[in-house]
Scaffold this motif. Structure first.
Motif, mmCIF file in Angstrom:
data_model
loop_
_atom_site.group_PDB
_atom_site.id
_atom_site.type_symbol
_atom_site.label_atom_id
_atom_site.label_comp_id
_atom_site.label_asym_id
_atom_site.label_seq_id
_atom_site.Cartn_x
_atom_site.Cartn_y
_atom_site.Cartn_z
ATOM 1 N N VAL A 544 66.579 71.380 21.499
ATOM 2 C CA VAL A 544 65.903 71.421 20.202
ATOM 3 C C VAL A 544 64.416 71.237 20.440
ATOM 4 O O VAL A 544 64.009 70.495 21.343
ATOM 5 N N PRO A 545 63.570 71.882 19.660
ATOM 6 C CA PRO A 545 62.120 71.750 19.876
ATOM 7 C C PRO A 545 61.580 70.384 19.454
ATOM 8 O O PRO A 545 60.482 69.997 19.866
ATOM 9 N N THR A 546 62.308 69.632 18.629
ATOM 10 C CA THR A 546 61.811 68.347 18.111
ATOM 11 C C THR A 546 62.363 67.167 18.907
ATOM 12 O O THR A 546 62.475 66.050 18.376
ATOM 13 N N HIS A 547 62.711 67.377 20.185
ATOM 14 C CA HIS A 547 63.341 66.311 20.967
ATOM 15 C C HIS A 547 62.450 65.074 21.080
ATOM 16 O O HIS A 547 62.920 63.940 21.006
ATOM 17 N N ALA A 548 61.143 65.261 21.256
ATOM 18 C CA ALA A 548 60.237 64.115 21.433
ATOM 19 C C ALA A 548 60.128 63.298 20.146
ATOM 20 O O ALA A 548 60.148 62.055 20.175
ATOM 21 N N GLU A 549 60.019 63.998 18.974
ATOM 22 C CA GLU A 549 59.929 63.290 17.702
ATOM 23 C C GLU A 549 61.198 62.485 17.427
ATOM 24 O O GLU A 549 61.143 61.351 16.937
ATOM 25 N N ARG A 550 62.345 63.057 17.732
ATOM 26 C CA ARG A 550 63.616 62.361 17.486
ATOM 27 C C ARG A 550 63.719 61.076 18.319
ATOM 28 O O ARG A 550 64.102 60.025 17.808
ATOM 29 N N VAL A 551 63.374 61.200 19.591
ATOM 30 C CA VAL A 551 63.467 60.026 20.463
ATOM 31 C C VAL A 551 62.428 58.984 20.065
ATOM 32 O O VAL A 551 62.706 57.772 20.099
ATOM 33 N N ALA A 552 61.241 59.417 19.641
ATOM 34 C CA ALA A 552 60.189 58.481 19.218
ATOM 35 C C ALA A 552 60.635 57.700 17.984
ATOM 36 O O ALA A 552 60.469 56.468 17.907
ATOM 37 N N ASN A 553 61.217 58.401 16.990
ATOM 38 C CA ASN A 553 61.714 57.720 15.792
ATOM 39 C C ASN A 553 62.863 56.777 16.139
ATOM 40 O O ASN A 553 62.979 55.680 15.573
ATOM 41 N N PHE A 554 63.714 57.193 17.083
ATOM 42 C CA PHE A 554 64.817 56.341 17.521
ATOM 43 C C PHE A 554 64.270 55.062 18.167
ATOM 44 O O PHE A 554 64.776 53.958 17.917
ATOM 45 N N ALA A 555 63.229 55.203 18.977
ATOM 46 C CA ALA A 555 62.617 54.042 19.639
ATOM 47 C C ALA A 555 62.027 53.073 18.622
ATOM 48 O O ALA A 555 62.155 51.839 18.761
ATOM 49 N N LEU A 556 61.362 53.593 17.593
ATOM 50 C CA LEU A 556 60.821 52.732 16.532
ATOM 51 C C LEU A 556 61.948 51.964 15.837
ATOM 52 O O LEU A 556 61.809 50.781 15.513
ATOM 53 N N GLY A 557 63.061 52.651 15.629
ATOM 54 C CA GLY A 557 64.218 51.997 15.017
ATOM 55 C C GLY A 557 64.791 50.911 15.900
ATOM 56 O O GLY A 557 65.244 49.859 15.411
ATOM 57 N N MET A 558 64.802 51.140 17.230
ATOM 58 C CA MET A 558 65.316 50.128 18.163
ATOM 59 C C MET A 558 64.514 48.830 18.070
ATOM 60 O O MET A 558 65.078 47.730 18.070
ATOM 61 N N ILE A 559 63.187 48.962 18.017
ATOM 62 C CA ILE A 559 62.321 47.777 17.943
ATOM 63 C C ILE A 559 62.630 46.978 16.672
ATOM 64 O O ILE A 559 62.719 45.740 16.699
ATOM 65 N N ILE A 560 62.807 47.713 15.529
ATOM 66 C CA ILE A 560 63.109 47.029 14.262
ATOM 67 C C ILE A 560 64.488 46.376 14.329
ATOM 68 O O ILE A 560 64.680 45.231 13.913
ATOM 69 N N ALA A 561 65.478 47.105 14.881
ATOM 70 C CA ALA A 561 66.841 46.588 14.958
ATOM 71 C C ALA A 561 66.928 45.350 15.844
ATOM 72 O O ALA A 561 67.703 44.421 15.571
ATOM 73 N N ALA A 562 66.158 45.325 16.903
ATOM 74 C CA ALA A 562 66.202 44.194 17.845
ATOM 75 C C ALA A 562 65.771 42.890 17.189
ATOM 76 O O ALA A 562 66.213 41.805 17.594
#
Length: 670
Positions: A544-562
């Motif tokens: 998918v062309p948006t692979h970097a955006e998806r992983v970046a948003n996932f990383a932001l979510g990880m920080i909040i979830a932690a």
């Protein structure tokens, strides 16, 4: 009774779909399928009808009428077509013989399974029909079950149109409760009016010009003898009342008395009776061994020899019949007026135990089934009957023999044929039960299969898992650009040293459950977890062309979830490091016993280094990931050059936030 519920299910599925039936049965709290000959409680059917009214938003009478129409078709499809067609040559005769059909099916199946289906220990509805001078009919419907009367117009209308090509209208003209032998019965009186439904050819003939119609009538009348014509008209008029006909035109009457293709006049049948009865009393009582004659006061005037043998009290002429017998069907008081009211019904008598000989004290009581004939000249009722026996076992229980039944009585044949039929029904029941068991097992197997597939798809990409299931070899694939993320828990080793193992498991499980949910929210692929390390990838296995955006948003979510996961040592929220890198990889399945979908290449190593050289509660980016996110509404800060083990100096960045997405959107909250 399962036949009724199966029909109701078929109607809902066929007209409204499987989803509506599933919703209906869940609200009613009933099972998904029913065995045809199994007895079910009335409450199940009433619950289904009630919930159908609420879900479909239609009144009960509409649902029941529609069910009645469909039930008639369902009976035909279930093999009862020919049986129903033979009940009568017209609608009046059809309705008049419904009770007889119930009685026969009760004998054959040990459960009344006909136009209405009720288990033997329950009471079937009764029908009584009266002809009116204007050609209409009054249909009397008696039932223990209140509120189901609207099924009747649906069934009768469908039968009238299918069998007799007439359309009828039925309206309730009276509704009462009658005190019967077993309690109150609902008594509904329908007014039935009818009109014929003409074929296309007939409509064309009737729509011809008046001149042509007149010429045709004159030509026919000239060919017929006037005296025969008048006699035939009178005969048809007399006989027509038994058919409950619609009003016919003169031309229709002329057509009706001509035999098609032959041109011969159809004359009415007039029976011939002898001046005196050529049979003596003894022969009559021997030839009809199960008959009784009684007067208005129920005093016995005559009885067949076999019934006298079984009930010796009948040898005393003048005794009251109701002292020795009770009426089982129809459920009416034992009076001459009640019997005359249901004269067209089959009557079932049962002997009274207290009036039977000593030898019958421990046997089942004998039941007789037959018809009532009122003899106006003698003011007496003739009951022509036979023993009501279903099987050889019932015959033996009463210590009777086939020889006790007259040779001309078809009861002899029915007992023998029904013995075989019951064996076939039992086999059919067993097969139906096995079929239901297999259906349930198949359903459970399908559910387990879905669980297995869900587990498999959690371990491997779906297309890879499907290829492995089909026994195919999965080729390794090269992905020119994807984004890989690694994370770990800060000071995890120290936490492990100071806690019980179960505390570590609970902490990691709490954290990984939230991370796993975020992979679904942002559509990234979870590669694996090793201890406290968590690895995901975007753009693999589906580019998918948006692979970097998806992983970046996932990383932001990880920080909040932690921040919501507690450190079992300090009691404070845990801290994680996150590293991300973008580049090419090779992906493929490794192993056979526990196959894993793995990523290979320098991109994996660099992503791991970004995590290990990261800062607690920060998202560390490589320069390639930074370039992918540079113009994508993300706020990033430059970290500068750092020494990376095995890679030398690298220019890196920190991801701060998504400028356009809220925290709820990042976390996938509503």
């Amino acid at each position: 009774y399962g036949f009724i519920n199966t029909c109701l299910k078929s109607l809902v599925v066929e007209k409204y779909g499987e989803e509506t039936w599933e919703k209906l049965r869940l609200q009613a709290g009933v099972q998904d399928s029913f065995l045809t000959f199994e007895v079910y409680k009335d409450e199940i059917t009433m619950q289904l009808v009630d919930k159908a009214c609420k879900i479909l938003g239609v009144p009960a009478d509409t649902v029941l009428r529609e069910f009645g129409e469909y039930f008639f078709e369902f009976c035909k499809r279930s093999g009862y077509d020919h049986m129903l067609r033979t009940l009568g040559g017209n609608l009046y005769e059809f309705i008049e013989n419904l009770d007889a059909l119930h009685s026969y099916l009760s004998l054959s199946y040990q459960a009344i399974l006909g136009l209405f289906v009720f288990p033997q220990e329950m009471n079937a509805p009764s029908f009584r029909v009266e002809k009116n001078e204007d050609g209409s009919m009054h249909l009397h419907y008696y039932s223990d079950r209140r509120g189901l009367c609207h099924i009747v117009p649906g069934i009768i209308s469908a039968a009238a149109l299918d069998f007799f090509n007439i359309e009828i209208s039925m309206e309730i003209v009276n509704q009462t409760e009658e005190e019967e032998r077993t309690g109150k019965k609902e008594h509904i009186v329908f007014l039935v009016t009818q009109t014929p439904v003409f074929s296309y050819k007939e409509r064309n003939e009737f729509s011809s010009s008046p001149q042509n119609l007149a010429d045709s009538e004159k030509q026919i009348e000239n060919q017929l003898n006037k005296e025969d014509l008048e006699k035939s008209k009178n005969t048809i008029r007399d006989r027509g009342s038994s058919v409950c006909p619609a009003k016919k035109s003169h031309w229709k009457t002329i057509r009706g008395i001509i035999t098609l293709g032959k041109g011969k006049l159809l004359r009415g049948f007039d029976p011939v009776y002898p001046k005196s009865l050529w049979i003596d009393t003894k022969t009559f009582c021997n030839g009809l061994p199960f008959h009784m004659v009684f007067d208005k006061e129920l005093r016995v005037k005559q009885a067949g020899v076999s019934i006298q043998k079984i009930v010796p009290g009948l040898q005393t002429m003048g005794i009251c019949l109701d002292h020795y017998f009770s009426i089982v069907h129809p459920e009416v008081p034992f009076t001459i007026s009640s019997i005359q009211k249901f004269i067209n019904s089959q009557f079932v008598f049962q002997t009274r135990r207290e009036m039977m000989p000593e030898s019958w004290k421990h046997r089942p009581m004998l039941e007789l089934r037959g018809q009532m004939i009122w003899m106006e000249s003698l003011q007496c009722m003739l009951y022509l009957c036979s023993p009501l026996l279903r099987t050889l076992h019932e015959l033996e229980e009463r210590q009777m023999h086939i020889a006790d039944i007259a040779p001309h009585d078809v009861t002899r044949d029915l007992i023998l044929l029904n013995q075989q039929r019951l064996a076939e029904m039992e086999l059919s029941n067993q097969l139906e039960r096995k079929k239901e068991e297999l259906r349930i097992l198949s359903k459970h197997l399908e559910e387990e299969k879905k669980k297995t597939e869900a587990l498999l798809y959690a371990m491997l990409p779906q297309h890879v898992a499907n290829q492995l299931k089909e026994g195919k070899q999965v080729e390794a694939g090269e992905f020119k650009e994807c984004t890989i993320l690694f994370s770990d828990v800060v000071t995890f080793t120290n936490i492990c040293a100071q806690c019980e193992p179960i505390q570590i498991v609970l902490m990691l499980n709490s954290m990984y459950l939230q991370f796993d949910r975020l992979t679904t929210v942002h559509d990234v692929y979870k590669v694996e977890t090793i201890g406290d390390a968590y690895m995901v990838v975007g753009g693999v296995p589906v580019p998918v062309p948006t692979h970097a955006e998806r992983v970046a948003n996932f990383a932001l979510g990880m920080i909040i979830a932690a921040t919501g996961v507690q450190n079992p040592v300090s009691g404070n929220p845990i801290q994680i490091r996150v590293g991300i890198h973008t580049g090419p990889v090779l992906a493929g399945v490794v192993g056979e016993k526990m196959p894993r979908y793995c990523l290979f290449g320098d991109t994996v190593n660099i992503a791991s280094r970004m995590e290990s050289h990261g800062v607690p509660s920060k998202i560390h980016l490589s320069s390639s990931t930074y370039q992918c996110l540079k113009y994508k509404n993300f706020e990033m800060t430059e970290r500068g050059e750092i020494e990376v083990k095995g890679k030398g100096k690298m220019h890196t960045y920190f991801l701060i936030r998504n400028k356009t997405a809220t925290e709820n959107e990042i976390m996938g909250r509503p």
